[in-house]
Design an enzyme around this catalytic site. Structure first.
Site: not given
Length: 171
Positions: A95-96, A99-101, A103
């Protein structure tokens, strides 16, 4: 006019990817590794990473989006599913940015239904500022706490992915 504040240089990125690639090759030696990039943001990182993984492996892609325009819908839509058989294999999701986790957690949940032997996560940037879901990132090139980052595959409204380094974008 947007302002681009340098955070991580192109050389720092390449050095770290080389190190992570060696670590992955060591950890997966003798295993049936499938490296799966998450589209679109991970494609540049994925391309450089797989060239540093010196053991045999296969590459696939998955597409997942939770955005409509620039706003998150809260729902994950799969735009592309893996083509390879994953049952009994060792999957490394690339993954790039985590962030929130939300996805990556949904992607992991989906992948588990394909019965791989293992699933681990590798990210270019582990960004904990807005983390909402507890997710274990086994391989992380860089950890950042805050900022809206672009470059090296990371975008803002589909722009700036082509920048060769990572920048904090100020609008």
């Amino acid at each position: 006019m947007p302002e681009f504040i340098p955070l991580i240089s192109q050389q720092e990125i390449q050095d770290r990817i080389r190190w992570i690639g060696q670590e992955i090759a060591q950890d997966y030696k003798g295993l049936d590794l499938v490296v799966i990039g998450v589209l679109k943001g991970a494609f540049i990182f994925l391309a450089d990473l797989v060239r540093q993984i010196t053991i045999d492996h296969e590459i696939d892609l998955v597409g997942a989006s939770s955005y409509q325009g620039t706003l998150s819908t809260g729902q994950i839509v799969f735009t592309k599913q893996p083509d390879l058989e994953l049952k009994g294999r060792d999957v490394l999701l690339v993954e790039d940015v985590v962030d929130t986790g939300q996805t990556i957690a949904k992607i992991v949940e989906f992948m588990k239904r394909l019965n791989p032997r293992s699933i681990k996560i590798c990210t270019l940037v582990d960004k904990s500022e807005r983390r909402e879901v507890q997710i274990n990132v086994e391989y992380s090139c860089f950890c950042l706490d805050e900022g809206f980052i672009v470059g090296y595959g990371l975008d803002y409204n589909e722009k700036y992915r082509n920048l060769p380094a990572i920048f904090n974008l100020k609008l």
